[in-house]
Design an enzyme around this catalytic site. Structure first.
Site, PDB file in Angstrom:
ATOM      1  N   ASP A 112       0.751  -1.081   0.159  1.00  0.00           N
ATOM      2  CA  ASP A 112       0.032  -0.086  -0.180  1.00  0.00           C
ATOM      3  C   ASP A 112       0.965   1.217   0.032  1.00  0.00           C
ATOM      4  OD1 ASP A 112      -2.272   1.583   0.020  1.00  0.00           O
ATOM      5  OD2 ASP A 112      -2.434   1.233   2.193  1.00  0.00           O
ATOM      6  N   GLY A 115       4.261   3.685   5.833  1.00  0.00           N
ATOM      7  CA  GLY A 115       3.599   4.328   7.211  1.00  0.00           C
ATOM      8  C   GLY A 115       2.573   3.744   7.594  1.00  0.00           C
ATOM      9  N   CYS A 118      -0.989   3.567  11.191  1.00  0.00           N
ATOM     10  CA  CYS A 118      -0.826   4.776  11.954  1.00  0.00           C
ATOM     11  C   CYS A 118      -0.579   5.989  11.296  1.00  0.00           C
ATOM     12  CB  CYS A 118       0.590   4.404  12.844  1.00  0.00           C
ATOM     13  SG  CYS A 118       1.028   5.776  13.748  1.00  0.00           S
ATOM     14  N   LYS A 127      -4.408  12.720  15.232  1.00  0.00           N
ATOM     15  CA  LYS A 127      -3.731  14.183  16.079  1.00  0.00           C
ATOM     16  C   LYS A 127      -3.869  15.324  15.537  1.00  0.00           C
ATOM     17  CE  LYS A 127      -3.723  10.991  18.628  1.00  0.00           C
ATOM     18  NZ  LYS A 127      -4.082   9.913  17.869  1.00  0.00           N
ATOM     19  N   THR A 221       2.254  -6.946   9.105  1.00  0.00           N
ATOM     20  CA  THR A 221       1.137  -6.453   7.968  1.00  0.00           C
ATOM     21  C   THR A 221       0.291  -5.639   8.692  1.00  0.00           C
ATOM     22  OG1 THR A 221       0.528  -8.609   8.344  1.00  0.00           O
ATOM     23  CG2 THR A 221       1.916  -8.223   6.461  1.00  0.00           C
ATOM     24  N   TYR A 261     -10.567   3.751  22.727  1.00  0.00           N
ATOM     25  CA  TYR A 261      -9.703   4.984  22.346  1.00  0.00           C
ATOM     26  C   TYR A 261     -10.296   5.460  21.402  1.00  0.00           C
ATOM     27  CZ  TYR A 261      -6.212   2.491  25.425  1.00  0.00           C
ATOM     28  OH  TYR A 261      -5.327   2.117  26.396  1.00  0.00           O
ATOM     29  N   ASP A 400       0.456  -5.346  15.263  1.00  0.00           N
ATOM     30  CA  ASP A 400      -1.100  -5.637  15.380  1.00  0.00           C
ATOM     31  C   ASP A 400      -1.258  -7.099  14.955  1.00  0.00           C
ATOM     32  OD1 ASP A 400      -1.382  -3.239  16.269  1.00  0.00           O
ATOM     33  OD2 ASP A 400      -2.614  -2.476  14.762  1.00  0.00           O
ATOM     34  N   ALA A 408       0.983   1.292  17.902  1.00  0.00           N
ATOM     35  CA  ALA A 408       2.101   1.447  16.898  1.00  0.00           C
ATOM     36  C   ALA A 408       3.491   1.272  17.415  1.00  0.00           C
ATOM     37  CB  ALA A 408       1.887   2.698  16.064  1.00  0.00           C
ATOM     38  N   HIS A 536      10.658  23.044  38.858  1.00  0.00           N
ATOM     39  CA  HIS A 536       9.279  23.676  39.468  1.00  0.00           C
ATOM     40  C   HIS A 536       9.173  24.899  38.664  1.00  0.00           C
ATOM     41  CE1 HIS A 536       6.154  24.935  42.096  1.00  0.00           C
ATOM     42  NE2 HIS A 536       6.879  26.174  42.373  1.00  0.00           N
TER      43      HIS A 536
END
Length: 566
Positions: A112, A115, A118, A127, A221, A261, A400, A408, A536
């Site tokens: 495909d 990347g 993800c 994001k 894959t 999620y 996966d 990822a 701090h």
């Protein structure tokens, strides 16, 4: 191929023999495995210089036939799949072998685009959308703005501009990944990869017709959206996250099937852009994968104040796309009795019911490997197991596709772990040290066990569990941002100080979690990390206070370094 093994200053056979002896000695001395690097750490009497360690690792790899040798293979390593996991493995393979090697000759096969999910249809473009939703949410919060002394006129958005931002980000990251592999000499082969025999892969576009051999093969894959039976996806009014990330429309009312999620993040996006959202969740509570206490607080912060309603304990048994002027129809049945509950009529439906491994067509039957619910079976070293329960030599599966942890960065960590192994450095990844995050506003993050999981483990193994919590309302930086909603939770063993789990809901929770995840990976105990110094005022002090609040049993030693004059 790799440089000649003559580059090793001592013979492979002698070093391999010595390595075996030292390995036995280390085992006798008591090996521990580091969660981050996974290297065997010997007892103090067995000290090896970094250079010698590198030579030992290479010699082991040569002796085991993992790298180098006669050049009988086209590649040292072939990776099927160029997602984040495959990319991480490829870069580590060409960069991180050791002093005596120039890197593994590596190829990566992608049918495909580089990347994977993800970068192109997952965490990266989402994001970008969430960055927009966060700003929109802030600009629309008049009370928040006034508390900071700001006056903002009405804010709006351009849907196509938002969509372009997500698409452009994906394109940029995809280009960066491609260029990084090319620059380091990774061969990018276009086509679908199929394993046709031991250490043999065939690939090509349309019909795989090019065959290559590899000393080692990694399957990477990935996965695809899982769509339950009875749901008709048209990509326009009923769609998966793949379609939603294109943001071709912003429906007035959208049902999101699944409150994990993916569903939670998209609810953040859609409500910020003006949609009303209805969750459809099969289990009895929303956000079932989260720590229950965190999920309960998240519901009060992320769901109840927003234009969101929900149905729990129900299945969407049938979903029909909108057509001929009719809305999307969602038939709900009771998850236990299977009786019809009601039918929802909405403008659109997002199917966020998880992901399924993409492992069809890999040719696993050619090497006697049977998938389990589509997942490739592996052991703790990501080595593929055949139908008889035996390790398939020189074949690994990461990400996966193996189902161990569908994130990822977990895929990338597994890929790096595999490369460590095939180059002679044994490595076992501690999956409990891998963090996860949900990029809502505010964010949620976690690492290790939930409280119920920890208590179940404690009951089985016979130890005590303690829990401490701190609030963002006590943090100066959070109050300066007027973002005091949030909590951090530590689950630990008071008898040893072992950190079992950390969960955070609050501003920048996804960034804060890494101190805890690295502590788990490195085996750092509560009694040690509480001496760490934090700048701090920063949000990191939320964790500083959390670790300091933990009480371990008296008498436990800590390993703070000796003071050094400076």
């Amino acid at each position: 191929m790799m440089q000649s093994t003559a580059a090793v200053s001592i013979s492979a056979s002698s070093v391999a023999t010595g390595a075996a002896r030292s390995g036995a000695a280390r085992r006798a001395g008591g090996v521990r495995v580091c969660g981050l690097r996974g290297e065997a750490l010997a007892c103090p009497s067995l000290r090896i210089s970094p250079a010698a360690h590198a030579r030992l690792a290479v010699a082991r790899a040569v002796a085991n036939g993992a790298v180098g040798g006669s050049g009988e293979f086209d590649y040292d390593l072939v990776i099927i799949g160029a997602g984040v996991g495959g990319h991480g493995a490829a870069l580590h393979a060409v960069e991180e072998v050791g002093e005596a090697c120039s890197g593994l000759k590596t190829a990566i096969i992608e049918g495909d685009v580089v990347g994977g999910t993800c970068v192109n249809r997952g965490c990266v473009p989402s994001k970008a959308l969430l960055a927009v939703s966060g700003r929109m949410r802030e600009l629309h919060d008049e009370h928040h703005m006034k508390s900071l002394g700001l006056q903002v006129s009405s804010a709006g958005y351009d849907r196509q501009g938002v969509a372009d931002h997500a698409n452009n980000l994906a394109s940029k990251i995809r280009s960066n990944l491609t260029n990084s592999m090319k620059a380091l000499g990774v061969d990018i082969l276009t086509g679908v990869g199929t394993i046709v025999g031991k250490q043999k892969v065939r690939y090509g576009v349309g019909f795989p017709d090019k065959e290559i051999t590899a000393r080692n093969i990694i399957i990477a894959t990935g996965s695809v959206p899982f769509v339950p039976k009875g749901i008709e996806v048209d990509g326009k009014t009923v769609f998966t996250s793949d379609h939603a990330l294109k943001l071709e429309s912003v429906p007035d009312w959208i049902a999101i099937v699944g409150s994990g999620y993916i569903g939670l993040e998209f609810s953040d996006v859609y409500t910020a852009l003006g949609s009303e959202v209805t969750f459809v969740e099969a289990l009895d509570q929303l956000m079932p994968g989260f720590d229950p206490e965190i999920a309960k607080l998240a519901q009060r912060v992320l769901i109840n104040p927003r234009k969101i309603d929900y149905h729990t304990g129900v299945f969407a048994s049938k979903i029909t796309p909108a057509k001929d002027g009719k809305p999307v129809l969602i038939e709900l049945i009771d998850a236990k009795t299977k009786e019809h509950k009601e039918t929802l009529e909405v403008d659109a439906a997002l199917i966020a019911t998880g992901r399924a491994p993409f492992t069809k067509g890999l040719g696993l039957e050619n090497i006697n490997v049977a998938t389990q619910r589509g997942f490739v079976p592996v052991d703790e070293r990501m080595r593929v197991m055949d139908a008889d329960g035996n390790v398939v030599p020189n074949l690994y599966c990461i990400g996966d596709a193996n189902g161990k942890l569908m994130l990822a960065h977990a895929a990338s960590a597994q890929g790096i772990s595999v490369v460590e192994q095939i180059t002679g450095r044994d490595h076992i990844l501690n999956h409990l040290s891998i963090p996860a995050a949900c990029f809502t506003h505010p964010e949620i993050s976690m690492v290790g066990l939930t409280e119920p999981q920890a208590r179940e483990k404690a009951d089985k193994e016979g130890f005590e569990v303690n829990v401490v919590k701190t609030s963002f309302k006590a943090n100066t930086k959070a109050l300066a941002e007027n973002e005091g909603d949030g909590i951090a939770k530590l689950i630990y063993r008071p008898d040893t100080g072992e950190i079992l789990g950390v969960h955070i809901l609050g501003l920048h929770a996804a960034d804060l979690i890494h101190e805890a995840s690295n502590a788990i990976a490195l085996g750092i105990r509560v009694q040690d990390i509480k001496f760490a110094v934090h700048a701090h005022p920063t949000l990191s002090e939320v964790l500083d206070e959390l670790f300091k609040a933990a009480k371990v049993n008296s008498g436990l030693s800590h390993s703070v370094n000796e003071p050094v004059a400076a």
